[in-house]
Design a protein around this motif. Structure first.
Motif, mmCIF file in Angstrom:
data_model
loop_
_atom_site.group_PDB
_atom_site.id
_atom_site.type_symbol
_atom_site.label_atom_id
_atom_site.label_comp_id
_atom_site.label_asym_id
_atom_site.label_seq_id
_atom_site.Cartn_x
_atom_site.Cartn_y
_atom_site.Cartn_z
ATOM 1 N N GLU A 72 5.928 -1.492 9.530
ATOM 2 C CA GLU A 72 7.132 -1.022 10.233
ATOM 3 C C GLU A 72 6.777 0.121 11.171
ATOM 4 O O GLU A 72 7.441 1.158 11.207
ATOM 5 C CB GLU A 72 8.192 -0.571 9.201
ATOM 6 N N GLY A 73 5.683 -0.080 11.908
ATOM 7 C CA GLY A 73 5.268 0.932 12.873
ATOM 8 C C GLY A 73 4.154 1.833 12.387
ATOM 9 O O GLY A 73 3.825 2.825 13.048
ATOM 10 N N GLN A 74 3.550 1.528 11.248
ATOM 11 C CA GLN A 74 2.478 2.374 10.722
ATOM 12 C C GLN A 74 1.308 2.458 11.689
ATOM 13 O O GLN A 74 0.952 1.441 12.316
ATOM 14 C CB GLN A 74 1.981 1.871 9.364
ATOM 15 N N ILE A 75 0.733 3.619 11.803
ATOM 16 C CA ILE A 75 -0.510 3.801 12.563
ATOM 17 C C ILE A 75 -1.505 4.522 11.676
ATOM 18 O O ILE A 75 -1.122 5.271 10.769
ATOM 19 C CB ILE A 75 -0.294 4.577 13.889
ATOM 20 N N ARG A 76 -2.773 4.263 11.925
ATOM 21 C CA ARG A 76 -3.811 4.888 11.101
ATOM 22 C C ARG A 76 -4.163 6.265 11.638
ATOM 23 O O ARG A 76 -4.381 6.441 12.852
ATOM 24 C CB ARG A 76 -5.053 3.985 11.060
ATOM 25 N N MET A 128 0.824 -1.193 0.000
ATOM 26 C CA MET A 128 0.000 0.000 0.000
ATOM 27 C C MET A 128 0.868 1.257 0.000
ATOM 28 O O MET A 128 2.054 1.216 0.341
ATOM 29 C CB MET A 128 -0.922 -0.004 1.220
ATOM 30 N N PRO A 129 0.305 2.409 -0.364
ATOM 31 C CA PRO A 129 1.076 3.670 -0.365
ATOM 32 C C PRO A 129 1.723 3.983 0.979
ATOM 33 O O PRO A 129 2.769 4.636 1.032
ATOM 34 C CB PRO A 129 0.028 4.721 -0.740
ATOM 35 N N ASN A 130 1.108 3.512 2.069
ATOM 36 C CA ASN A 130 1.678 3.771 3.390
ATOM 37 C C ASN A 130 2.758 2.762 3.783
ATOM 38 O O ASN A 130 3.260 2.780 4.907
ATOM 39 C CB ASN A 130 0.587 3.789 4.464
ATOM 40 N N GLY A 131 3.086 1.847 2.872
ATOM 41 C CA GLY A 131 4.151 0.888 3.126
ATOM 42 C C GLY A 131 3.696 -0.439 3.691
ATOM 43 O O GLY A 131 4.497 -1.379 3.791
ATOM 44 N N LEU A 132 2.419 -0.575 4.058
ATOM 45 C CA LEU A 132 1.926 -1.860 4.550
ATOM 46 C C LEU A 132 1.981 -2.910 3.443
ATOM 47 O O LEU A 132 1.556 -2.660 2.311
ATOM 48 C CB LEU A 132 0.490 -1.737 5.050
#
Length: 419
Positions: free
Chosen positions: A413-417, A100-104
């Protein structure tokens, strides 16, 4: 006298615990190979126990043939188990993967259904089939066979558990419930223990499970099977297909129940059914068809059709015959009486064939071939757990892939919504 009370929850709890244990693919294949060999090695034992069941059933009962084991059938069962061994495991397949664009990193992975319950009637081969397919796919099976096959099923499960023990595997990956009806009722209510329930047997059994189960159900429907001989059909090809579809094994769900014939081919009807005489197939023909067959088919085997003969799964040497004026009439008849299992057309007209294949709503639709092929092994699935006639999750012969679900794997890698 007090009835013995059985705590079925213990069976279900043990199965659920066993489902949480992972077994490697190499070990799974070794177990199945050893099971195939053990089944053949213990043929005499299986036949002896099977005879106890057969001795309690009328040989004229349509279920008798389904119940019967022979040395040849046990060889075939072992062959199907070995076929399952040769198939690639469907577990752990990456069905889709994207970043995904957020790296997930999101992946969709195939996994077992979990604990699979199967309720079935007098078919001891199902015990082998269900175990081999469930075990190959990492599932645990809870089996509720009919009382008609009690001795046969107990013998089979004892061989399965013996092989599992030899490999130090929890024997609760394969559980056979007692034959009493109370066991089936308990299985229908085993919410939280059983993930899916699959009934195999008569329409009455399937309806009972569907209407009373609190556990999700995959329907394997009864087979009310039609073959339509089109105005462009080949008589020689048709007579061979009809003979095979009706008589190869009359007690199975893919056996032919109704022959539909285009009115323009009425003169060919005696030739189409001529091979059935040797097998002593009883025909239930409409008035016009009856008149054409009179004198060309033995009187003792020829009857007038009644309304109840259409839409009936005979499971015996009986066949209904329906005449139609048009192709559309044939489609309408099938739509009215089909159980959506297997349907066939015999025709040499390409456009007619394609229309039939596209418009007939069934799990398996044939052109110029016998419906006897509706079978997991014949479809290259190794074996089958049943023929699903529904449209959700699985349809047609249920093999390895149909015993899988999937789950989503998300790595970050630590993503939060964001709020």
């Amino acid at each position: 006298m007090l009835t013995k009370q059985i705590n079925y929850t213990g069976y279900f709890e043990n199965a659920r615990i066993a489902s949480r244990k992972s077994i490697g693919p190499a070990i799974i294949n070794n177990v199945l190979q050893d099971l195939a060999a053990a089944a053949v090695a213990q043929t005499d034992y299986l036949l002896k126990e099977n005879k106890k069941d057969l001795d309690q059933m009328d040989p004229n009962d349509p279920k008798y043939d389904r119940l019967k084991l022979t040395a040849g059938r046990i060889e075939d069962i072992a062959g199907e188990i070995n076929n399952v061994v040769e198939l690639k495991s469907p577990l752990g397949r990456i069905l889709s993967r994207k970043t995904m664009p957020n790296g997930l990193q999101i992946s969709k992975i195939s996994v077992p259904l979990g604990v699979v319950g199967v309720i079935y009637e007098a078919r001891p081969n199902v015990t082998f089939d269900v175990f081999s397919l469930c075990f190959k796919t990492g599932n645990v099976c809870i089996l509720k066979g009919g009382s008609d096959a009690e001795y046969s099923n107990k013998a089979i499960i004892s061989i399965i558990r013996q092989v599992l023990s030899e490999h130090d595997i929890d024997v609760n990956v394969a559980t056979l419930l007692p034959p009493e009806r109370e066991a089936a009722d308990a299985l229908l209510n085993a919410v939280g223990y059983v993930d899916v329930l699959i009934p195999r047997g008569s329409q009455q059994l399937i309806d009972h499970v569907r209407n009373n189960s609190k556990v999700p159900v995959i329907e394997t429907g009864a087979g009310i099977v039609h073959t339509y001989f089109d105005e462009f059909g080949d008589v020689e090809k048709g007579s061979n297909i009809i003979l095979n579809a009706k008589t190869r094994r009359v007690s199975v769900c893919n056996a032919l129940d109704c022959l539909i014939v285009h009115y323009s081919r009425l003169k060919d009807l005696p030739m189409l059914v001529k091979p059935l005489v040797e097998k002593k197939v009883e025909l239930y023909a409409e008035k016009t068809a009856y008149m054409i067959l009179k004198g060309h088919y033995p009187d003792a085997l020829l009857h007038h059709a009644k309304p109840e003969h259409f839409g009936t799964e005979f499971l015996s040497l009986k066949l209904a015959i329906k005449l139609v004026d048009t192709f559309e009439d044939a489609l309408d008849h099938i739509a009215t009486y089909s159980s959506k299992h297997s349907e066939a057309i015999i025709s040499e007209d390409t456009a007619r064939i394609e229309t039939f294949l596209n418009r007939v709503d069934a799990a398996a639709v044939y052109a110029n071939a016998s419906t006897a092929f509706t079978d997991g092994a014949q479809f290259g699935l190794g074996a089958e757990i049943g023929i699903s006639t529904q449209k959700l999750h699985a349809r047609g012969p249920m093999g390895l892939e149909e015993l899988c679900s999937y789950k989503w794997i998300i790595k970050g890698e630590g993503q939060i919504r964001k709020p």
